[in-house]
Design an enzyme around this catalytic site. Structure first.
Site, PDB file in Angstrom:
ATOM      1  N   ALA A   1       0.866  -1.171   0.000  1.00  8.77           N
ATOM      2  CA  ALA A   1       0.000   0.000   0.000  1.00  8.77           C
ATOM      3  C   ALA A   1       0.908   1.227   0.000  1.00  8.77           C
ATOM      4  O   ALA A   1       2.065   1.152   0.426  1.00  8.77           O
ATOM      5  CB  ALA A   1      -0.893  -0.020   1.227  1.00  8.77           C
TER       6      ALA A   1
ATOM      7  N   GLY B   1       0.557  -4.874   1.007  1.00  8.19           N
ATOM      8  CA  GLY B   1      -0.627  -4.879   0.152  1.00  8.19           C
ATOM      9  C   GLY B   1      -0.372  -5.524  -1.206  1.00  8.19           C
ATOM     10  O   GLY B   1      -1.300  -6.042  -1.829  1.00  8.19           O
TER      11      GLY B   1
ATOM     12  N   GLU C   1      -0.842  -9.090  -0.585  1.00  2.88           N
ATOM     13  CA  GLU C   1      -2.276  -9.282  -0.321  1.00  2.88           C
ATOM     14  C   GLU C   1      -3.095  -9.203  -1.610  1.00  2.88           C
ATOM     15  O   GLU C   1      -4.038  -9.973  -1.799  1.00  2.88           O
ATOM     16  CB  GLU C   1      -2.744  -8.234   0.701  1.00  2.88           C
ATOM     17  CG  GLU C   1      -2.099  -8.483   2.063  1.00  2.88           C
ATOM     18  CD  GLU C   1      -2.288  -7.339   3.049  1.00  2.88           C
ATOM     19  OE1 GLU C   1      -1.812  -6.221   2.755  1.00  2.88           O
ATOM     20  OE2 GLU C   1      -2.904  -7.557   4.101  1.00  2.88           O
TER      21      GLU C   1
ATOM     22  N   GLU D   1       4.447  -5.209   7.203  1.00  7.03           N
ATOM     23  CA  GLU D   1       3.751  -4.075   7.852  1.00  7.03           C
ATOM     24  C   GLU D   1       4.199  -3.868   9.292  1.00  7.03           C
ATOM     25  O   GLU D   1       4.205  -2.744   9.798  1.00  7.03           O
ATOM     26  CB  GLU D   1       2.235  -4.283   7.823  1.00  7.03           C
ATOM     27  CG  GLU D   1       1.612  -4.199   6.441  1.00  7.03           C
ATOM     28  CD  GLU D   1       1.510  -5.537   5.737  1.00  7.03           C
ATOM     29  OE1 GLU D   1       2.258  -6.483   6.083  1.00  7.03           O
ATOM     30  OE2 GLU D   1       0.675  -5.640   4.816  1.00  7.03           O
TER      31      GLU D   1
HETATM   32  C1  HXC Z   1       5.030   4.317  -1.252  1.00  4.20           C
HETATM   33  C2  HXC Z   1       6.934   3.318  -2.066  1.00  4.20           C
HETATM   34  C3  HXC Z   1       6.575   2.081  -1.478  1.00  4.20           C
HETATM   35  C4  HXC Z   1       5.342   2.025  -0.754  1.00  4.20           C
HETATM   36  C5  HXC Z   1       8.442   1.812  -2.483  1.00  4.20           C
HETATM   37  N1  HXC Z   1       8.096   3.096  -2.680  1.00  4.20           N
HETATM   38  N2  HXC Z   1       7.534   1.176  -1.755  1.00  4.20           N
HETATM   39  N3  HXC Z   1       6.165   4.403  -1.955  1.00  4.20           N
HETATM   40  N4  HXC Z   1       4.628   3.180  -0.665  1.00  4.20           N
HETATM   41  N5  HXC Z   1       4.905   0.904  -0.195  1.00  4.20           N
HETATM   42  C6  HXC Z   1       8.833   4.136  -3.424  1.00  4.20           C
HETATM   43  C7  HXC Z   1      10.052   4.603  -2.665  1.00  4.20           C
HETATM   44  O1  HXC Z   1       9.715   5.555  -1.707  1.00  4.20           O
HETATM   45  C8  HXC Z   1      10.882   5.167  -3.791  1.00  4.20           C
HETATM   46  O2  HXC Z   1      10.401   6.426  -4.171  1.00  4.20           O
HETATM   47  C9  HXC Z   1      10.576   4.241  -4.948  1.00  4.20           C
HETATM   48  O3  HXC Z   1       9.332   3.601  -4.627  1.00  4.20           O
HETATM   49  C10 HXC Z   1      11.625   3.168  -5.123  1.00  4.20           C
HETATM   50  O4  HXC Z   1      11.792   2.474  -3.899  1.00  4.20           O
HETATM   51  P1  HXC Z   1      13.220   2.260  -3.200  1.00  4.20           P
HETATM   52  O5  HXC Z   1      12.968   2.005  -1.766  1.00  4.20           O
HETATM   53  O6  HXC Z   1      14.151   3.364  -3.557  1.00  4.20           O
HETATM   54  O7  HXC Z   1      13.708   0.936  -3.939  1.00  4.20           O
HETATM   55  P2  HXC Z   1      14.689  -0.185  -3.354  1.00  4.20           P
HETATM   56  O8  HXC Z   1      15.812   0.444  -2.608  1.00  4.20           O
HETATM   57  O9  HXC Z   1      14.993  -1.069  -4.508  1.00  4.20           O
HETATM   58  O10 HXC Z   1      13.828  -0.994  -2.268  1.00  4.20           O
HETATM   59  C11 HXC Z   1      12.708  -1.735  -2.690  1.00  4.20           C
HETATM   60  C12 HXC Z   1      11.871  -2.145  -1.439  1.00  4.20           C
HETATM   61  C13 HXC Z   1      11.525  -0.872  -0.614  1.00  4.20           C
HETATM   62  C14 HXC Z   1      12.636  -3.138  -0.567  1.00  4.20           C
HETATM   63  C15 HXC Z   1      10.602  -2.813  -1.959  1.00  4.20           C
HETATM   64  O11 HXC Z   1      10.996   0.124  -1.504  1.00  4.20           O
HETATM   65  C16 HXC Z   1      10.549  -1.100   0.481  1.00  4.20           C
HETATM   66  O12 HXC Z   1      10.871  -1.658   1.542  1.00  4.20           O
HETATM   67  N6  HXC Z   1       9.292  -0.633   0.293  1.00  4.20           N
HETATM   68  C17 HXC Z   1       8.259  -0.686   1.291  1.00  4.20           C
HETATM   69  C18 HXC Z   1       7.792  -2.106   1.474  1.00  4.20           C
HETATM   70  C19 HXC Z   1       6.708  -2.174   2.523  1.00  4.20           C
HETATM   71  O13 HXC Z   1       6.890  -1.875   3.698  1.00  4.20           O
HETATM   72  N7  HXC Z   1       5.501  -2.531   2.086  1.00  4.20           N
HETATM   73  C20 HXC Z   1       4.379  -2.601   2.941  1.00  4.20           C
HETATM   74  C21 HXC Z   1       3.654  -1.295   2.849  1.00  4.20           C
HETATM   75  S1  HXC Z   1       2.395  -1.211   4.044  1.00  4.20           S
HETATM   76  P3  HXC Z   1      11.247   7.779  -3.896  1.00  4.20           P
HETATM   77  O14 HXC Z   1      10.444   8.838  -4.586  1.00  4.20           O
HETATM   78  O15 HXC Z   1      11.289   7.923  -2.429  1.00  4.20           O
HETATM   79  O16 HXC Z   1      12.590   7.521  -4.509  1.00  4.20           O
HETATM   80  C22 HXC Z   1       1.170  -2.055   3.404  1.00  4.20           C
HETATM   81  C23 HXC Z   1       0.044  -2.102   4.328  1.00  4.20           C
HETATM   82  C24 HXC Z   1      -1.138  -2.843   3.915  1.00  4.20           C
HETATM   83  O17 HXC Z   1       1.172  -2.552   2.333  1.00  4.20           O
HETATM   84  C25 HXC Z   1      -2.171  -2.788   4.969  1.00  4.20           C
HETATM   85  C26 HXC Z   1      -1.865  -2.281   6.316  1.00  4.20           C
HETATM   86  C27 HXC Z   1      -1.503  -0.854   6.463  1.00  4.20           C
END
Ligand code: HXC
Length: 257
Positions: free
Chosen positions: A65, A108, A111, A131
């Site tokens: 998400a 997400g 999911e 999360e």
């Molecule tokens: C918003 C996101 C994002 C996310 C990545 N980006 N994931 N933006 N929401 N979930 C954005 C980053 O901010 C970045 O933009 C760009 O995408 C590239 O990501 P990087 O982190 O620079 O890439 P990398 O270093 O290759 O790392 C990849 C990754 C990492 C390991 C997947 O991006 C990551 O850990 N993302 C979050 C994963 C996560 O926690 N997902 C769960 C989300 S919560 P900018 O502009 O900053 O360069 C969720 C909740 C569901 O899904 C329901 C309960 C709440």
């Protein structure tokens, strides 16, 4: 129809839906959800379409998400808007669809993939429910669908540690139906979708409905539900055609009636 966050293409009887927010690794924001709801409703309503494939990019199916969109929301915002409830409309899709996952399917993203009828994974796929690292929990069904898919021990470990699972482990654990080379992912998923699209449409709908019933009913109720749908198909022209085609040693020619 064009979408802000999706590419949608009909290839024969298969709709290919590609998540298209590369700058955010396909993070699922409100616009993307609205687009998915519209695209899946259009797919379901179009008689020429029999199966869909949902995919992302080679780097990410979806990295979750959209954290930036959620970060400042209050309890009242989330509860009041029933945040994520729109995904129930995606899972209400009646026709079969496949998630073709390359790269990250996190939070997400994992999911959303699990909302599909099954997952085909590229060998670079990484699944996870991270999360907890953001001080929240799965919120789009992950704690329920992952547990049903891979069992309590692994689901609990994944959700409590936030670790990622690779494609081989996902297949071994029952999360993915099969693993294919990443470069061939969309082609392989499309082939599988074309095989499903070639089946009699009512039988495909009924099959999806009865397998899904296994998660909602007792065994006895589920077996009766299956039997009734099976009986019902004997009211279809395609059942007559399918069995006649077998006897006459020729392929069936379906009308969807
Ligand atoms: C918003 C996101 C994002 C996310 C990545 N980006 N994931 N933006 N929401 N979930 C954005 C980053 O901010 C970045 O933009 C760009 O995408 C590239 O990501 P990087 O982190 O620079 O890439 P990398 O270093 O290759 O790392 C990849 C990754 C990492 C390991 C997947 O991006 C990551 O850990 N993302 C979050 C994963 C996560 O926690 N997902 C769960 C989300 S919560 P900018 O502009 O900053 O360069 C969720 C909740 C569901 O899904 C329901 C309960 C709440």
């Amino acid at each position: 129809m064009t979408y802000e966050t999706l590419l949608v293409e009909q290839r024969g009887a298969v709709t290919l839906i590609t998540l298209n927010r590369p700058q955010a690794l396909n993070a699922l924001n409100s616009q993307l959800l609205a687009d998915l709801i519209t695209a899946f409703a259009a797919f379901d309503a179009d008689d020429s379409q029999r199966c869909a494939v949902l995919t992302g990019s080679e780097k990410a199916f979806a990295a979750g998400a959209d954290i930036k969109e959620m970060a400042s929301q209050s309890f009242a915002d989330m509860y009041g808007s029933n945040f994520f409830a729109g995904y129930d409309r995606v899972t209400a899709t009646r026709k079969p669809w496949i998630a073709a996952v390359n790269g990250f399917a996190l939070g997400g993203g994992c999911e959303l993939a699990m909302m599909a009828d099954f997952i085909v994974a590229g060998d670079n796929a990484k699944f996870g429910q991270p999360e907890i690292k953001l001080a929240v929990t799965p919120g789009m069904g992950g704690s329920q669908r992952l547990t049903r898919a891979i069992g309590k021990a692994k689901a609990m470990e994944m959700c409590l540690t936030g670790r990622m699972m690779d494609a081989a482990e996902a297949e071994r654990s029952g999360l993915a139906a099969k693993v294919v080379p990443a470069a061939d992912l969309v082609d392989e998923a499309m082939k599988t979708a074309e095989a499903i699209a070639a089946m009699a449409p009512l039988a495909a709908l009924a099959t999806k409905e009865m397998v899904n019933a296994a998660f909602e009913t007792t065994l006895q109720q589920g077996v009766v539900f299956e039997r009734r749908l099976f009986h019902g198909l004997f009211g279809s022209a395609d059942q007559k055609e399918g069995m006649a085609a077998f006897v006459e040693k020729r392929p069936g020619n379906w009308t969807g009636k």
